[in-house]
Enzyme design. Structure first.
Site, PDB file in Angstrom:
ATOM      1  N   TYR A 187     -12.657  -1.903  12.930  1.00  0.00           N
ATOM      2  CA  TYR A 187     -13.099  -0.664  12.313  1.00  0.00           C
ATOM      3  C   TYR A 187     -14.564  -0.339  12.584  1.00  0.00           C
ATOM      4  O   TYR A 187     -14.917   0.801  12.820  1.00  0.00           O
ATOM      5  CB  TYR A 187     -12.885  -0.712  10.793  1.00  0.00           C
ATOM      6  N   ASN A 224      -7.643  -6.018  14.362  1.00  0.00           N
ATOM      7  CA  ASN A 224      -7.940  -4.872  13.494  1.00  0.00           C
ATOM      8  C   ASN A 224      -9.432  -4.645  13.569  1.00  0.00           C
ATOM      9  O   ASN A 224     -10.222  -5.489  13.127  1.00  0.00           O
ATOM     10  CB  ASN A 224      -7.560  -5.165  12.034  1.00  0.00           C
ATOM     11  N   GLU A 262      -5.633   1.953  -1.209  1.00  0.00           N
ATOM     12  CA  GLU A 262      -6.624   1.255  -0.392  1.00  0.00           C
ATOM     13  C   GLU A 262      -7.263   0.089  -1.179  1.00  0.00           C
ATOM     14  O   GLU A 262      -8.451   0.061  -1.454  1.00  0.00           O
ATOM     15  CB  GLU A 262      -7.650   2.254   0.147  1.00  0.00           C
ATOM     16  N   TRP A 263      -6.433  -0.893  -1.559  1.00  0.00           N
ATOM     17  CA  TRP A 263      -6.899  -2.143  -2.159  1.00  0.00           C
ATOM     18  C   TRP A 263      -7.971  -1.914  -3.240  1.00  0.00           C
ATOM     19  O   TRP A 263      -7.742  -1.130  -4.136  1.00  0.00           O
ATOM     20  CB  TRP A 263      -7.375  -3.108  -1.053  1.00  0.00           C
ATOM     21  N   GLU A 275      -4.746 -10.338   8.889  1.00  0.00           N
ATOM     22  CA  GLU A 275      -6.161 -10.558   8.516  1.00  0.00           C
ATOM     23  C   GLU A 275      -6.393 -11.716   7.555  1.00  0.00           C
ATOM     24  O   GLU A 275      -7.107 -11.562   6.547  1.00  0.00           O
ATOM     25  CB  GLU A 275      -6.746  -9.288   7.888  1.00  0.00           C
ATOM     26  N   HIS A 279       1.469  -9.118   4.748  1.00  0.00           N
ATOM     27  CA  HIS A 279       0.250  -8.308   4.642  1.00  0.00           C
ATOM     28  C   HIS A 279      -0.215  -8.398   3.178  1.00  0.00           C
ATOM     29  O   HIS A 279      -0.194  -7.416   2.440  1.00  0.00           O
ATOM     30  CB  HIS A 279       0.542  -6.879   5.086  1.00  0.00           C
ATOM     31  N   PHE A 314      -7.040   7.097   4.436  1.00  0.00           N
ATOM     32  CA  PHE A 314      -7.033   6.737   5.854  1.00  0.00           C
ATOM     33  C   PHE A 314      -5.933   7.472   6.641  1.00  0.00           C
ATOM     34  O   PHE A 314      -5.769   7.240   7.826  1.00  0.00           O
ATOM     35  CB  PHE A 314      -6.806   5.226   6.018  1.00  0.00           C
ATOM     36  N   GLN A 327       0.793  -1.223   0.000  1.00  0.00           N
ATOM     37  CA  GLN A 327       0.000   0.000   0.000  1.00  0.00           C
ATOM     38  C   GLN A 327       0.833   1.284   0.000  1.00  0.00           C
ATOM     39  O   GLN A 327       0.317   2.340  -0.344  1.00  0.00           O
ATOM     40  CB  GLN A 327      -0.953   0.001   1.198  1.00  0.00           C
ATOM     41  N   ARG A 384       3.973  -0.031  13.000  1.00  0.00           N
ATOM     42  CA  ARG A 384       3.638  -1.335  12.429  1.00  0.00           C
ATOM     43  C   ARG A 384       3.726  -1.256  10.912  1.00  0.00           C
ATOM     44  O   ARG A 384       3.029  -0.465  10.288  1.00  0.00           O
ATOM     45  CB  ARG A 384       2.226  -1.755  12.862  1.00  0.00           C
ATOM     46  N   GLU A 440      -4.909  -2.252  14.227  1.00  0.00           N
ATOM     47  CA  GLU A 440      -5.439  -1.257  13.286  1.00  0.00           C
ATOM     48  C   GLU A 440      -6.767  -0.725  13.789  1.00  0.00           C
ATOM     49  O   GLU A 440      -7.607  -1.488  14.273  1.00  0.00           O
ATOM     50  CB  GLU A 440      -5.702  -1.853  11.883  1.00  0.00           C
TER      51      GLU A 440
HETATM   52  C1  GBH Z   1      -7.594  -3.605   6.714  1.00  0.00           C
HETATM   53  O1  GBH Z   1      -8.383  -4.420   5.909  1.00  0.00           O
HETATM   54  C2  GBH Z   1      -6.237  -3.835   6.144  1.00  0.00           C
HETATM   55  O2  GBH Z   1      -5.399  -4.561   7.005  1.00  0.00           O
HETATM   56  C3  GBH Z   1      -5.577  -2.606   5.629  1.00  0.00           C
HETATM   57  O3  GBH Z   1      -4.580  -2.993   4.746  1.00  0.00           O
HETATM   58  C4  GBH Z   1      -6.615  -1.702   5.013  1.00  0.00           C
HETATM   59  O4  GBH Z   1      -6.030  -0.640   4.344  1.00  0.00           O
HETATM   60  C5  GBH Z   1      -7.506  -1.236   6.124  1.00  0.00           C
HETATM   61  O5  GBH Z   1      -8.111  -2.325   6.756  1.00  0.00           O
HETATM   62  C6  GBH Z   1      -8.586  -0.274   5.703  1.00  0.00           C
HETATM   63  O6  GBH Z   1      -9.540  -0.883   4.874  1.00  0.00           O
HETATM   64  O7  GBH Z   1     -15.896  -5.035   1.053  1.00  0.00           O
HETATM   65  O8  GBH Z   1     -17.355  -3.376   0.179  1.00  0.00           O
HETATM   66  O9  GBH Z   1     -17.917  -4.437   2.248  1.00  0.00           O
HETATM   67  C7  GBH Z   1      -9.726  -4.267   5.899  1.00  0.00           C
HETATM   68  C8  GBH Z   1     -10.227  -4.418   4.484  1.00  0.00           C
HETATM   69  C9  GBH Z   1     -11.818  -3.577   2.999  1.00  0.00           C
HETATM   70  C10 GBH Z   1     -12.526  -4.699   4.990  1.00  0.00           C
HETATM   71  C11 GBH Z   1     -13.168  -3.000   2.862  1.00  0.00           C
HETATM   72  C12 GBH Z   1     -13.876  -4.135   4.856  1.00  0.00           C
HETATM   73  C13 GBH Z   1     -15.473  -3.158   3.527  1.00  0.00           C
HETATM   74  C14 GBH Z   1     -15.940  -2.723   2.221  1.00  0.00           C
HETATM   75  N1  GBH Z   1     -11.531  -3.839   4.383  1.00  0.00           N
HETATM   76  N2  GBH Z   1     -14.179  -3.823   3.491  1.00  0.00           N
HETATM   77  S1  GBH Z   1     -16.841  -3.979   1.385  1.00  0.00           S
END
Ligand code: GBH
Length: 516
Positions: free
Chosen positions: A331, A329, A460-461, A189, A143, A469, A41, A98, A404
C-alpha cells in the site's frame, strides 16, 4: 447504463491527474486481474447457519477496540448478496476474485467438532457462480478470523496445536473446493497480525507488554516471534497436505501473502540504509526466509538471540514444503531510522522496535507522498516497483502476485455520497501503482496477477466503517452498491476500451513518474 456514461464523462474530465497511459496489452493474456475481499470484512451473517464466533466477533464488541464502535455482524451482507456481488465483478470484466473462507463458518469448533455443511454449501455456491462467469477463485484460507474456541482452548498462534488445527481446516477446504480452486493462499499478512496481535495489541488477542500499552497479558519482546513460528509451521503443514494428497490431481498453486511496506532511509546515512534492510528482514524475510530457505534472516538471529525460536530437525523437514508463489500486499512507503546508534522515541505504533528501527512518514515535516485518509498512508507509486524488486532478488524470482493494492477514502457525515463516488484520488493512485508494476515487470519480475483492495467498501478493522477502499460504494444503511469512478476506470482498462487511451495527448509515457 446511465450511470456508466456519467462515469465515462467524469473519467475524461479527470484525465490530467493521471500521469500515464496504461494498457491491458502490457500484461500477458494469462495475467490475473481481480479484486480482493475477506470474509469478516464483507460477509456479515455472523451467526447464520451454525457459524460460531471468531476472534474478531469478540474483539470488536469490546468498547474502544474499533474507532466507530462498529463490528462485522452485518458488514455488507455479502453472505446473502453474493450473487449480486459476482455480477458486479462480471461487469468489471475481472478474470479472478480473491476472497477468504471463514474458518468458524466451516469448522465452528475447529478440529474439536463437526464440519458445518451449510458453510461448505455457501462457498460452493460462490465458487460455482464465479466459475460460471469465467472468474477464477483465488482463495485465502485464513484472513484473520479464527474460531474463538481455539483461542479459549489453547491460545491459537502461541501454541503449536494451531498447526494441527490449521492443517485440518486446510484439508477440509482442499477436499471440498480444490476441484475448482487453483490458487490457494494459506494465511493473509501473518507478519502484520502477529505484530498487531502480540506486539502493539491493537488486534486480537490484544497481547502486549506494559511498555507498549494497556494490554493484560503479553510480552512484546517474545510473543510475536513464538506466534510467527507457529504461523510458518502452520503454513508448512497445509502445504504438506496439499502436496501429498491433492496437488497432483487438482493441479493448483499454493502460497502465502505478506503485508509489505517499502522503506526509504530517513537520513542519507549508512546506518539508516541498514535500518531499511532490517525493517525488511524483520517484517517480510521474517516469514519468507524460513519458508524458502529454512532459517530466519541472519540479522534477526543476531539481534534477537534466544527470543527467536529455532527450527528443530523435524520442523526443518516440514519447511521443505516451501511455497509456489509469494503474495504481496503493498500500500505505502515509510522512512526508516536507525535506533542502534541514534536515540529514538518509543510510541505504541513503533512495531519495528525490536529491530531497532523507528519509522515515520515524514522527513523534515514533508510527507513521503500525497497523504490519504489513513494515518501513515501516502501515495508513493515507486514503492511497489521497489518492494517487488526486493522480493524478486531475495527469492530468486519466485512467481509473485500483487494480492492487494488500494486506496482509502475517509467517510463521515461531512462527506457526500457524490464525493465518495467521484474517487479521482483512487483512479490516480491505482494507475500510477499499476504503472510502477509494469516497470518491475520490464525488469524481469515474474508477476502473475494484480488484485485491487477492494471490490466493495467494507468493515476496515480498527477503523470500522470510517474508511472506504471499494471500487463500489456501499450505503451502509441500505447496503446498496453503486459503482465509483474507479470501477469505471478498471472496467475500461480491462476491456481495452480505454477512454484514457483515446484522449491520450495530455499524458506522459508510462514509467516516467519520479523516484527519489
Ligand atoms: C490489509 O491489511 C488487509 O489484508 C485488508 O484486510 C485491509 O482491509 C487492507 O489491508 C486495508 O487496510 O496501524 O494506524 O499505522 C493492512 C492493515 C491497517 C495496515 C492499517 C496498516 C496503518 C494504520 N493495515 N495500518 S496504523
Amino acid at each position: 447504463m446511465k450511470r456508466a456514461s456519467v462515469g465515462l464523462v467524469l473519467l475524461l474530465q479527470l484525465m490530467p491527474s493521471i500521469n500515464c497511459i496504461l494498457d491491458r496489452s502490457q500484461f500477458p493474456d494469462s495475467f490475473l486481474f481481480g479484486t480482493a475481499t475477506s470474509s469478516y470484512q464483507i460477509e456479515g451473517a455472523y451467526l447464520a447457519d451454525n457459524k460460531s464466533l471468531s476472534i474478531w466477533d469478540l474483539f470488536t464488541k469490546i468498547p474502544g477496540n474499533i474507532r466507530d464502535g462498529s463490528n462485522g455482524d452485518i458488514a455488507v451482507d455479502h453472505y446473502h448478496r453474493y450473487m449480486e456481488d459476482v455480477e458486479l465483478m462480471h461487469s468489471l470484466g475481472v478474470n479472478s476474485y480473491r476472497f477468504s473462507i471463514s474458518w468458524p463458518r466451516v469448522l465452528p469448533s475447529g478440529r474439536f467438532g463437526e464440519i458445518n455443511h451449510a458453510g461448505i454449501e455457501f462457498y460452493n455456491k460462490l465458487i460455482n457462480a464465479l466459475i460460471h462467469k469465467g472468474i477464477q477463485p483465488f482463495v485465502t484460507l485464513n484472513h484473520w478470523d479464527i474460531p474463538q474456541e481455539l483461542e479459549n482452548r489453547y491460545g491459537t498462534w502461541l501454541n503449536p496445536q494451531i498447526q494441527e488445527d490449521f492443517g485440518y481446516f486446510a484439508d477440509v477446504c482442499f477436499r471440498a473446493f480444490g476441484d475448482r480452486v487453483k490458487y490457494w493462499v494459506t494465511i493473509n499478512e501473518p507478519n502484520l497480525t502477529v505484530l498487531f496481535g502480540y506486539f502493539t495489541g491493537q488486534y486480537p488477542p490484544h497481547h502486549c507488554s506494559k511498555l507498549v500499552g494497556e494490554c493484560q497479558p503479553g510480552d512484546s519482546k517474545t510473543e510475536p516471534y513464538i506466534a510467527a513460528h507457529n504461523v510458518i509451521l502452520s503454513h508448512a503443514t497445509a502445504v504438506g497436505i496439499y502436496r501429498k494428497k491433492y496437488q497432483v490431481e487438482q493441479k493448483g498453486m499454493i502460497g502465502i501473502v505478506l503485508n509489505a511496506f517499502w522503506y526509504e532511509p530517513l537520513r542519507n546515512l549508512p546506518a539508516d540504509r541498514l535500518a531499511v534492510q532490517r525493517a525488511l528482514s524483520f517484517y517480510v524475510a521474517w516469514i519468507l526466509d524460513p519458508i524458502i530457505y529454512g532459517e530466519y534472516p541472519p540479522e534477526m538471529r543476531k539481534l534477537l538471540g534466544s527470543s527467536l525460536p529455532t527450527f528443530s530437525l523435524e520442523e526443518k523437514k516440514k519447511l521443505e514444503n516451501k511455497l509456489d508463489f509469494i503474495g504481496i500486499n503493498h500500500y505505502t512507503t515509510l522512512y526508516a531510522k536507525d535506533c542502534m546508534f541514534s536515540p529514538c522515541d518509543f510510541d505504541s505504533h513503533q512495531w519495528l522496535w525490536n529491530a531497532s528501527v523507528w519509522f515515520t512518514a515524514e522527513r523534515n515535516g514533508i510527507p513521503v507522498g500525497v497523504p490519504t485518509a489513513m494515518p501513515r498512508f501516502h501515495v508513493v507509486p515507486y514503492g511497489l516497483e521497489k518492494i517487488v524488486s526486493y522480493v524478486k532478488e531475495r527469492y530468486n524470482n519466485t512467481p509473485m502476485f500483487i494480492t492487494e493494492n488500494g486506496y482509502p477514502q475517509g467517510s463521515n457525515h461531512n462527506v457526500s455520497t457524490e464525493d465518495l463516488i467521484n474517487d479521482s484520488g483512487r483512479v490516480e493512485y491505482l494507475s500510477n501503482y499499476l504503472d510502477s508494476l509494469t516497470v518491475a515487470m520490464k525488469h524481469g519480475a515474474d508477476i502473475r496477477g494484480y488484485f485491487i483492495w477492494s471490490l466493495l467498501d467494507n468493515f476496515e478493522w480498527s477503523f470500522g466503517y470510517t474508511l472506504r477502499f471499494g471500487l463500489y460504494h456501499v450505503d451502509f444503511n441500505t447496503l446498496e452498491r453503486m459503482p465509483k469512478l474507479s470501477a469505471e476506470w478498471y472496467k475500461q482498462f480491462l476491456t481495452g476500451t480505454n477512454a484514457l487511451k483515446e484522449k491520450g495527448s495530455k499524458s506522459q509515457k508510462c514509467g516516467t513518474y519520479v523516484t527519489n
